[in-house]
Design a protein around this motif. Structure first.
Motif: not given
Length: 301
Positions: A220-249
């Motif tokens: 089950s851990q291997l299955i979740q790792q594969a699903m998470t890798d796929k979801a994280v890797g295909s994310g369209k929102v960038t870490a830099a964009g989130v950092a800007q949201k943090v400072f704005d907040a």
């Protein structure tokens, strides 16, 4: 409301990659002093060199945020070098999946150690310093940002240990906000609840301490790792964009920070489940093919 960042000091855990590094980059651009904390030496060295090259004053610490003594020593060094920090980003986090009963004691200790105890240490060590600085100077302002996750507001299956750690961070952060409101108007708090964003968290097992290592991950851990890798890797929102949201907040004194505001719909569904005392809604109701795929994989069908 924070109006000026120049010359202020920020402590950032998990500063070698992801949100921590992007927040540090923004801090450097704003003229802040930076305290970089990470468990991975090469990433820390690289981040430190990059940020020093911008002219920022940098203190770097390689440590495990779950370790009380190491965190205590770091906090003392920060106080001696820069004084009380104005900003604390309790950001270090690790990901882990698998069916609840398949997680070992070591899995729980590692994930809760980093994700929850890291935040606990950041709060218990730095808030007293910040309150003391605020009491001495009515113009002094500070803010604490704790990184949780949408998994701190939802309970996706096959991710129990992670969910538990992040729900605890949300609870800690909401209480911190209320506690600070009782005693000061000079220090704010926020909780960051990102969804799937391309950071290093899906590969966090690279930094798992040897004494907390399992011999081999479960199915089950291997299955979740594969699903998470796929979801994280295909994310369209960038870490830099989130950092800007943090400072704005922080500027807006906004408590809840979301990388994907549209994901709040799922939180609303969960809240309605609670209010109506109905059984938890299928988390894959709007993407049944993913739920079916997970069920097939886990049942070996």
């Amino acid at each position: 409301m924070i109006t000026n960042f120049k010359g202020k000091t920020a402590v950032l855990t998990g500063a070698g990659s992801g949100f921590g590094l992007e927040c540090a980059r923004l801090g450097a651009a704003l003229g802040m002093n930076l305290v970089l904390v990470d468990v991975q030496q090469d990433a820390l060295d690289q981040a430190s060199a990059e940020l020093q090259a911008t002219g920022a004053q940098v203190l770097a610490f390689r440590l495990d945020v779950s370790n009380a003594e190491q965190m205590q020593a770091m906090s003392r060094a920060v106080l001696e070098h820069f004084g009380a920090p104005h900003f604390v980003f309790n950001n270090a986090g690790v990901g882990s999946g698998g069916l609840l009963w398949e997680n070992s004691v070591k899995d729980w200790e590692w994930v809760l150690g980093v994700n929850l105890w890291g935040v606990i240490h950041g709060v218990r060590l730095f808030v007293p310093m910040m309150l003391e600085a605020a009491a001495k100077d009515p113009a002094w302002q500070g803010h604490i940002v704790n990184t949780a996750s949408m998994a701190g507001l939802l309970n996706p299956p096959n991710m129990g240990v992670y969910n538990v750690s992040k729900h605890a961070v949300v609870s800690l952060s909401e209480t911190l906000y209320q506690d600070l409101q009782l005693v000061t108007d000079q220090i704010g708090a926020s909780v960051l609840c990102p969804f799937f964003v391309p950071t290093g968290i899906s590969q966090s097992h690279r930094n798992r301490p040897a004494e907390l290592s399992n011999s081999k991950p479960t199915k089950s851990q291997l299955i979740q790792q594969a699903m998470t890798d796929k979801a994280v890797g295909s994310g369209k929102v960038t870490a830099a964009g989130v950092a800007q949201k943090v400072f704005d907040a922080m500027v807006a004194d906004q408590f809840y920070i979301y990388s994907h505001p549209q994901a709040i719909h799922s939180v609303q569904t969960r809240m309605e489940d609670i209010l109506q005392a109905r059984n938890p809604t299928d988390p894959f109701a709007d993407k049944p093919e993913i739920g079916a795929q997970l069920k097939r994989a886990l049942r070996g069908a």
